[in-house]
Design an enzyme around this catalytic site. Structure first.
Site, PDB file in Angstrom:
ATOM      1  N   GLU A 159     -10.819   3.953   7.366  1.00  0.00           N
ATOM      2  CA  GLU A 159      -9.709   4.842   7.735  1.00  0.00           C
ATOM      3  C   GLU A 159     -10.317   6.092   8.381  1.00  0.00           C
ATOM      4  OE1 GLU A 159      -7.736   6.777   4.452  1.00  0.00           O
ATOM      5  OE2 GLU A 159      -5.966   7.303   5.629  1.00  0.00           O
ATOM      6  N   HIS A 200       1.086   5.016  -2.257  1.00  0.00           N
ATOM      7  CA  HIS A 200       0.592   5.892  -3.339  1.00  0.00           C
ATOM      8  C   HIS A 200       1.793   6.538  -4.024  1.00  0.00           C
ATOM      9  CE1 HIS A 200      -3.650   5.773  -1.942  1.00  0.00           C
ATOM     10  NE2 HIS A 200      -3.068   5.527  -0.782  1.00  0.00           N
ATOM     11  N   HIS A 229      -9.810   1.371  -0.254  1.00  0.00           N
ATOM     12  CA  HIS A 229      -9.676   2.054   1.028  1.00  0.00           C
ATOM     13  C   HIS A 229     -11.031   2.022   1.743  1.00  0.00           C
ATOM     14  CE1 HIS A 229      -6.005   3.639  -0.685  1.00  0.00           C
ATOM     15  NE2 HIS A 229      -5.740   4.379   0.374  1.00  0.00           N
ATOM     16  N   HIS A 274       0.854  -1.206   0.000  1.00  0.00           N
ATOM     17  CA  HIS A 274       0.000   0.000   0.000  1.00  0.00           C
ATOM     18  C   HIS A 274       0.883   1.248   0.000  1.00  0.00           C
ATOM     19  CE1 HIS A 274      -4.031   1.828   1.296  1.00  0.00           C
ATOM     20  NE2 HIS A 274      -3.188   2.859   1.266  1.00  0.00           N
ATOM     21  N   ASP A 289       1.720   4.004   3.027  1.00  0.00           N
ATOM     22  CA  ASP A 289       0.706   4.911   2.489  1.00  0.00           C
ATOM     23  C   ASP A 289       1.338   6.071   1.692  1.00  0.00           C
ATOM     24  OD1 ASP A 289      -2.002   5.328   2.112  1.00  0.00           O
ATOM     25  OD2 ASP A 289      -2.347   6.305   4.037  1.00  0.00           O
ATOM     26  N   ASP A 290       1.705   7.147   2.370  1.00  0.00           N
ATOM     27  CA  ASP A 290       2.287   8.344   1.737  1.00  0.00           C
ATOM     28  C   ASP A 290       3.452   8.800   2.617  1.00  0.00           C
ATOM     29  OD1 ASP A 290      -0.128   8.846  -0.184  1.00  0.00           O
ATOM     30  OD2 ASP A 290      -1.024   8.747   1.806  1.00  0.00           O
TER      31      ASP A 290
END
Ligand code: ADE
Ligand code: ZN
Length: 329
Positions: free
Chosen positions: A196, A15, A193, A13, A274-275
């Site tokens: 969250e 991005h 997603h 996961h 994630d980021d």
């Protein structure tokens, strides 16, 4: 302190644009003379305070990512960092709405550049990569169906999954049934997603309406014990991003994060970032914080990495090579 970068890892996961280091975005902004002053804080980090602002900053930073060549450079930089962090296999979220603004011809040009970058990174660093094309929830159901058609039309090779990100508080899973059916019909792996920003019911709705084998985050399932049982029973794999959740105040701190409860309840749990630059983290730091907070050791991480390997959207040869690298066999 353990140097977790040495441990072989699988990440599911991540991005692509969210993995762009601020220096990389500043370099492109300088090359193109784009003013990105609102995007960074005084220390040069990405500036945001809550999820809505995070998405705005994310989109603003994307303004400098224009051409397929920009994306090739970004992908190579992201994969080099992942390889240095010990990642042997990664899945990267991309979006047709960003790569070519939903246009079919442009999309293919972006994909060519992304695939080239992945081949270059594998040759240079030994890291294997696959791409998950996502629709963006806040762009609506029609845009999602277009994204699904573009993805389905290019499915295969390194493009192996379809998913959904964006503002979770917009619309419900049901609005996206058609988009996901198009993607599933093309044989793509499916994730979305949920759980969250929204509570357990968003995970239940996703399971009830979309053909997912994995959920991005899903951690707020902890609010519903019956749902936790269902995730364990159905073997739905959670792509958990603890540092992201804490940075975005989904949970107050590491001790309050439910990843251990979920894992102890038999839910298949995997760990990702994630980021990462937005949340001041990377995968070795996530491992270190989990080790410190929950007393997890390399055997725990190996087990979670093997869970990720079995849930990966890849062919069996790639999976088998990945497992050999994870186990050091
Ligand atoms: N897009 C990029 N990061 C995201 C996140 N954490 N949740 C939803 N959409 C995203
Ligand atoms: Zn995400």
């Amino acid at each position: 302190m353990t140097d977790w970068s040495k441990l072989p890892k699988t990440e599911l996961h991540l991005h692509l644009e969210g993995a762009a280091q601020p220096d990389f975005i500043r370099m492109l902004a300088a090359e193109k003379s784009v003013d990105l002053s609102g995007v960074f804080d005084a220390d040069g980090a990405y500036k945001w305070t809550d999820f809505a602002e995070f998405l705005k900053t994310y989109e603003a930073a994307c303004e400098v990512l224009k051409s397929p060549e920009d994306f090739r450079r970004l992908t190579e930089a992201v994969l080099a960092k992942s390889a240095a962090d010990g990642v042997v296999y990664t899945e990267i979220f991309i979006a047709p709405d960003i790569c070519g603004a939903g246009d079919a011809v442009a999309w293919r040009e972006y994909l060519d550049a992304l695939f080239q970058a992945a081949r270059n990174a594998e040759a240079a660093h030994g890291i294997a990569a696959r791409f998950i094309s996502t629709c963006i929830r806040n762009h609506g159901a029609e845009a999602a169906e277009n994204a699904a058609r573009l993805t389905a039309g290019a499915a295969g090779g390194l493009l192996t999954g379809f998913g959904m990100g964006g503002e979770e508080r917009n619309g419900s899973a049901q609005d996206f049934v058609k988009a996901f059916a198009i993607a599933a019909e093309a044989g793509l792996g499916i994730t979305s997603h949920a759980g969250e920003l929204c509570g357990a019911s968003s995970v239940t709705e996703t399971l009830d309406h979309l053909p997912v084998s994995r959920i991005g985050h899903g951690v707020r399932a902890i609010e519903d014990p019956a749902l936790v049982e269902r995730l364990a029973e159905e073997g739905i794999v959670l792509e958990v991003n603890p540092g992201s959740n804490i940075a975005l105040s989904v949970f107050e701190d590491w001790t309050a994060h439910p990843v251990k409860h979920l894992r102890d309840a038999g839910v298949p749990v995997t760990i990702s970032t994630d980021d990462p630059p937005y949340f001041h983290t990377d995968l070795p730091r996530e491992y270190e914080m989990l080790a410190q907070t929950f007393g997890w050791h390399s055997e725990d991480f190996l087990a979670m990495n093997l869970t990720a390997a079995h849930a990966a959207f890849c062919d069996e040869q790639t999976r088998s090579t990945m497992i050999t690298r994870l186990t050091g066999a």
